[in-house]
Write an enzyme that holds these catalytic residues in place. Structure first.
Site, PDB file in Angstrom:
ATOM      1  CD  GLU A   1      -5.631  11.929   7.442  1.00  0.00           C
ATOM      2  OE1 GLU A   1      -4.857  11.328   8.221  1.00  0.00           O
ATOM      3  OE2 GLU A   1      -5.641  13.304   7.319  1.00  0.00           O
TER       4      GLU A   1
ATOM      5  CB  CYS B   1      -6.428  12.109  15.358  1.00  0.00           C
ATOM      6  SG  CYS B   1      -4.984  11.350  14.705  1.00  0.00           S
TER       7      CYS B   1
END
Length: 517
Positions: free
Chosen positions: A407, A373
């Site tokens: 990601e 994140c």
């Protein structure tokens, strides 16, 4: 414009008045997610169709166009299957169970002279020619077998390199044609790209070379199939964090008793949430922190980075995730923060270290993810801090001796930041290439990846997105026009915040042994 005779219920769709970026009135179609009956006038929580969820809001009846009201369609009942009620095709669990049973039977059943056809694998190879200029005719790339037999760039091959590996025989050499700088890029036949399943409203489009269907099995990727009305609605009106008041964009699972408060107060040092200003003042007299817990691994000027272990500082990590969820829609919150490291960027003044943004990463990533994140808090956005976070994540990858990638899926703002960073980083390398011994400068994609720690797939997708790849006299080349060069120079002049590797004091750990957690 709302008609009091017609009752608006959840699920209705109708045009709603809002201001666009030019401060002009527009009437986009919106869906009513919730109705709040107040004594004077009702309020409606609406989601604008095809708009980001952070624009969702409570609106008054005078902003609704009742003439185009659409009531929700009643779901048709599933017809009985094989005469048995409740055996309709709408149960995913039943479908999964059937598929598992079939796979077990096919594995255990003996062969009776017939072989089941093998499932066809989806083509995963990505050709650099697929996104070349439409005006440039590009023949199909040779297969790996043909490539091993055919010479690679015979006109440019130097006899002195005849004993070097194949990858080093694929140069990216500079040409000059009509005043524009051209550099050759090696074709990558047979390159494997991971296919990604699932979709996300913040996912990237397919035209940028990044998969249009992002992978949905990441460590922090949320399963959107379980969204309900509660999680689709913002539950916090306002957050006070230090000297800033923030308007959350999305739902965050703070305790329910705090969601009805007009303002949620957070300690800007330990991120503890409190229900009133008096509670916050009392807490600050007891809170000894004036910076995030953990080790300060970087400092330059007023900017510092702190490394926080999700296992050793679990409460802080969970509070950080709760705050981040207010501004990240595509990731879910895990209270088990043990497998993660958090890197918090702060700005220092006489009162302490104030949080600006952060990124998290897995201690062990099997797919070379260097970011799980990433978030810059809204008061600090559009000031270069996002690129600084990204640059720092790749600086850590350089120290670790790895290439990394974020990601997927990326949010819309995250994708823009990464695209911009990749573009500036790659163009900076290409434009600094200098000829050696009067020959054209040469560089391979592998070398670009090693220098920047950017994964090769991200290098290729960036070049495709910029539409720099062309086919010229049997070679794949990069065409750097004057507009691209000038645009890059202007962007670099505005980029004042950079990571200085001399200020980094970081020793990577081997997390493969569970005992080190």
């Amino acid at each position: 414009m709302a008609d009091s005779l017609v009752e608006i219920i959840e699920g209705c769709r109708l045009p709603v008045l809002r201001k666009n970026q030019e401060n002009e009135d527009e009437w986009p179609l919106a869906e009513v997610l919730s109705v709040r009956d107040l004594p004077r006038t009702p309020l409606y929580y609406v989601h604008y169709i095809d708009f980001n969820k952070r624009l969702d809001e409570w609106v008054t009846p005078d902003r609704l166009d009742m003439k185009k009201l659409q009531f929700p369609k009643k779901e048709a009942r599933t017809p009985p299957k094989n005469g048995l009620p409740g055996s309709g095709p709408g149960s995913p669990e039943r479908d999964v169970r059937k598929s598992l049973d079939l796979s077990v039977q096919s594995a255990s059943a003996p062969s009776r002279g017939k072989t089941l056809p093998a499932p066809k694998r989806r083509a995963e190879s990505v050709s650099l020619a697929t996104q070349a200029s439409a005006a440039t005719p590009v023949p199909s790339l040779p297969s790996s077998a043909e490539e091993s037999q055919a010479p690679v760039y015979p006109a440019l091959r130097d006899p002195s390199f005849s004993s070097t590996p194949r990858e080093q025989h694929q140069p990216l050499a500079a040409l000059t044609t009509n005043g524009s700088t051209r550099r050759l890029i090696p074709p990558q036949p047979g390159r494997k790209r991971k296919t990604c399943g699932g979709t996300d409203e913040d996912s990237q489009d397919s035209s940028d070379g990044i998969p249009s269907a992002p992978r949905m099995t990441g460590s922090l990727v949320s399963d959107r199939s379980h969204d309900d009305i509660v999680t689709r609605m913002k539950n916090i009106d306002c957050i006070e964090l230090g000297r800033h008041r923030l308007k959350p964009w999305y739902f965050s699972p703070y305790p329910q008793e705090l969601t009805g408060l007009p303002i949620l107060y957070l300690c800007e040092y330990c991120l503890q949430y409190l229900k009133s200003l008096k509670c916050l003042q009392r807490h600050l007299t007891k809170c000894n922190l004036r910076h995030p817990p953990g080790n300060e691994i970087y400092r330059k000027g007023t900017i510092s980075f702190f490394e926080i272990d999700g296992r050793k500082n679990k409460t802080y990590s969970q509070n950080l995730c709760l705050l981040a969820k207010c501004f990240l829609d595509h990731k879910t919150l895990y209270y088990d923060t043990d497998p993660f490291l958090f890197y918090v960027m702060t700005e220092y003044d006489s009162k302490g270290f104030h949080i600006v943004g952060y990124f998290s990463k897995e201690k062990e990533s099997t797919e070379d993810y260097n970011v799980a994140c990433i978030l810059t808090l809204p008061p600090y956005q559009r000031r270069g801090y996002g690129k600084l976070l990204i640059e720092f994540s790749y600086e850590l990858s350089k120290v670790e001796g790895k290439t990394g990638t974020p990601e997927k899926p990326l949010s819309d703002l995250g994708l823009l930041s990464y695209r911009s960073y990749w573009t500036q980083t790659i163009l900076e390398i290409l434009m600094n290439l200098k000829p050696e011994n009067g020959e054209r400068p040469q560089i391979t994609i592998n070398e670009i990846s090693e220098i920047t720690s950017v994964k090769k797939e991200d290098v290729i997708s960036t070049l495709q997105y910029l539409n720099l790849i062309n086919y010229y006299k049997g070679q794949y080349i990069l065409t750097l026009s004057e507009d691209i060069v000038e645009g890059h120079e202007r962007a670099m002049q505005k980029r004042h915040l950079r990571i200085d590797s001399k200020g980094l004091h970081f020793t990577p750990k081997d997390w493969s042994k569970r005992g080190k957690w």
